[in-house]
Design a protein around this motif. Structure first.
Motif, PDB file in Angstrom:
ATOM      1  N   ASN A  53     -25.269  27.584   9.571  1.00 23.64           N
ATOM      2  CA  ASN A  53     -25.139  27.675  11.027  1.00 23.64           C
ATOM      3  C   ASN A  53     -26.467  28.028  11.707  1.00 23.64           C
ATOM      4  OD1 ASN A  53     -25.157  30.386  10.128  1.00 23.64           O
ATOM      5  ND2 ASN A  53     -24.077  31.046  11.962  1.00 23.64           N
ATOM      6  N   SER A  64     -27.106  23.600  13.429  1.00 22.48           N
ATOM      7  CA  SER A  64     -26.114  23.773  12.370  1.00 22.48           C
ATOM      8  C   SER A  64     -26.142  22.500  11.539  1.00 22.48           C
ATOM      9  CB  SER A  64     -24.717  23.973  12.955  1.00 22.48           C
ATOM     10  OG  SER A  64     -24.638  25.214  13.612  1.00 22.48           O
ATOM     11  N   ASN A  97     -27.149  24.042  18.004  1.00 18.77           N
ATOM     12  CA  ASN A  97     -26.281  25.188  18.275  1.00 18.77           C
ATOM     13  C   ASN A  97     -26.111  25.402  19.775  1.00 18.77           C
ATOM     14  OD1 ASN A  97     -25.800  25.802  15.590  1.00 18.77           O
ATOM     15  ND2 ASN A  97     -27.630  27.069  15.437  1.00 18.77           N
TER      16      ASN A  97
END
Length: 100
Positions: A53, A64, A97
């Motif tokens: 992540n 990610s 992200n």
């Protein structure tokens, strides 16, 4: 395989399938990816799935990523001898992200 694409997005935007109480959870993400693959008839174990992540993709940070590996097996090994032992397939995907 499209499960890695869905999985990378799920982790990147913190979808409920990849979180626990709104926070990224690796076990939940792996379960989500495995379930998505199963809808396409692909059975993946936890060992077939790698999730991060917080990684770098193409030299850029804040992504990610999901990598999936799978050994293909044919239902007709006698007719498709070249596929009898199954080739190893792999696919990966990144998603920026979005979570806080």
């Amino acid at each position: 395989m499209k499960s890695q694409l869905a999985g990378a997005r799920c982790v990147g935007v913190l979808q409920s399938g990849c979180t626990q109480n709104g926070v990224y959870n690796a076990a939940s993400a792996i379960s989500y990816i495995s379930s998505r693959a199963a809808t396409d008839g692909i059975v993946l174990s936890n060992a077939n799935i790698t999730v991060s992540n917080n990684t770098t993709c193409s030299g850029l940070s804040g992504f990610s990523s999901v990598q999936v590996s799978y050994t293909f097996t044919t239902v007709l090994p006698a007719f498709l001898a070249s596929l009898a032992n199954g080739p190893n397939l792999s696919a990966s995907a990144c998603f920026p992200n979005q979570g806080a």
